[in-house]
Design a protein around this motif. Structure first.
Motif: not given
Ligand code: ARG
Length: 388
Positions: A166, A212-214, A247, A249, A267, A289, A292, A296, A313, A320, A339
């Motif tokens: 990530h 990660g998400v992004l 970081h 998830h 997260h 967070d 956010v 998104i 997401e 979350q 974030d």
């Molecule tokens: N920067 C984080 C990532 O890419 C953002 C995650 C946003 N989503 C959330 N549910 N918090 O993983």
């Protein structure tokens, strides 16, 4: 503690070189005492230079004739807020592939504008958890030097991450040689990266424990660093008095990060009962967070988010929030982190409503962004002052 927090806000809002040594008195009609979780009526705040000297009932503090007074008798006074998870040098206009076109100097200048927006929104301290090319170090130093207006910053510099993880840059094919500045594999490489970050000005360490998400091509729930690598990052950072933010998830990655001794998990989307138990036992903060996701999913591909990011997401966003509620109810310590940078800087406070919707009282949400965050920062060199 409350004085320290108030000092953060007021130092920046009020102090100017000409009056630096003078006393300033603030008349507060109502004041949020974040230490005791009380709203206090008719308080006077006494400031010397850029530090609060005393806070107490207006009837017990005489204001000398001719003193500098800021009359907020009709207002509610709140300490400066702290956001523990921002990317000031990241701009929401440059998501996904657009980000590849922004140079390090350009990002630093985005940071100058975003710092001002963040300050104007009432956030007087931020923890910047990852930036390329030491743009965050430069921005912090420029703010401290008075060159640009912005919040106090604690900065992570390059986020550490595994090859292809990530925190790497996976957008281009191999022939471009693109690689995240914090990529390091194996215990000794990660130690070296922590040392390098410290050498060039980082105040803390951020690493990516899971996908990660992004990011492109990472599985949001999958652990990326091994426990051994995470433990090496933590030990090397703590040797240098630097806190560690992970970081994470995914469930296993969250547990490994806590076992490795991180100071905060960012997260924490898929945290389970065992992760919650371990966070309590180890005094680990969660920085969740919870706003956010709304941004998104509302913006979608129009903002440059990859289709795969939107799929991811949808996997983590609501989970979350539900886990935020569970962790809070169980008594895990929480610090506010948004974030911002994924969404426009200055909108940081939007997250408060979500924290309350998912179980916090308004006071608890404010405490997450003041006393709790200050504790996680570990404010070096700031002494407690007399409180009456
Ligand atoms: N920067 C984080 C990532 O890419 C953002 C995650 C946003 N989503 C959330 N549910 N918090 O993983």
């Amino acid at each position: 503690m409350s004085n320290r927090i108030l000092a953060i806000a007021l130092a920046i809002f009020i102090a100017s070189p000409a009056m630096a040594q003078d006393l300033t008195y603030i008349k507060a009609g109502r004041m949020v005492d974040v230490v005791d979780g009380q709203l206090r009526i008719d308080q006077t705040i006494v400031i010397r230079g850029d530090r609060i000297e005393r806070v107490g009932s207006a009837s017990g503090i005489d204001i000398p004739a001719g003193a500098q007074v800021i009359d907020l008798s009709n207002a509610t006074v709140l300490p400066g807020l702290i956001d523990m998870h921002v990317h000031l040098t990241g701009d929401p206009e440059t998501q996904g592939y657009a980000n590849l076109a922004a140079s390090v100097p350009r990002n630093a200048l985005f940071g100058a504008a975003n710092g001002r927006r963040t300050m104007n929104a009432g956030f007087t301290t931020v923890r910047n958890v990852g930036a390329g090319g030491y743009a965050d170090v430069a921005l912090r130093d420029a703010i401290n030097n008075g060159d640009v207006v912005g919040p106090r910053m604690r900065v992570a510099a390059h986020s550490l991450g595994v090859t292809g993880g990530h925190c790497d840059n996976n957008f281009l094919p191999a022939e471009y040689g693109a690689k995240g500045g914090g990529v390091a594999d194996g215990p000794w490489e990660v130690r070296k990266k922590v040392r390098e970050n410290a050498k060039f000005g980082a105040d803390l360490t951020k690493f990516c424990a899971t996908g990660g998400v992004l990011s492109k091509g990472t599985s949001v729930g999958a652990q990326q660093y091994t426990l051994e690598e995470m433990a090496a990052i933590v030990s090397e950072s703590h040797l240098r008095d630097r806190k560690v933010a992970a970081h994470a998830h995914g469930t296993e990655g969250i547990i490994a990060a806590i076992q490795a001794g991180v100071d905060s998990v960012e997260h924490a989307s898929m945290i389970d009962a065992e992760g919650i138990r371990l966070a309590i036992v180890n005094d680990t903060f969660l920085v969740m967070d919870v706003y956010v996701s709304t941004y998104i999913l509302e913006m979608g591909e129009s903002a440059g988010f990859l289709p795969e990011s939107l799929v991811k997401e949808r996997l983590v966003g609501q989970v979350q929030r539900n886990n935020f509620r569970k962790a809070h109810e169980a008594g895990v310590r929480m610090a506010f982190g948004s974030d911002a940078g994924v969404y426009p800087h200055g909108n940081n406070a939007r997250q408060f409503a979500y924290m309350v919707e998912y179980g916090m009282t308004p006071m608890e949400a404010i405490q997450a962004a003041t006393v709790n965050a200050a504790e996680l920062l570990g404010w070096p060199g700031d002494a407690d002052l007399t409180r009456t």
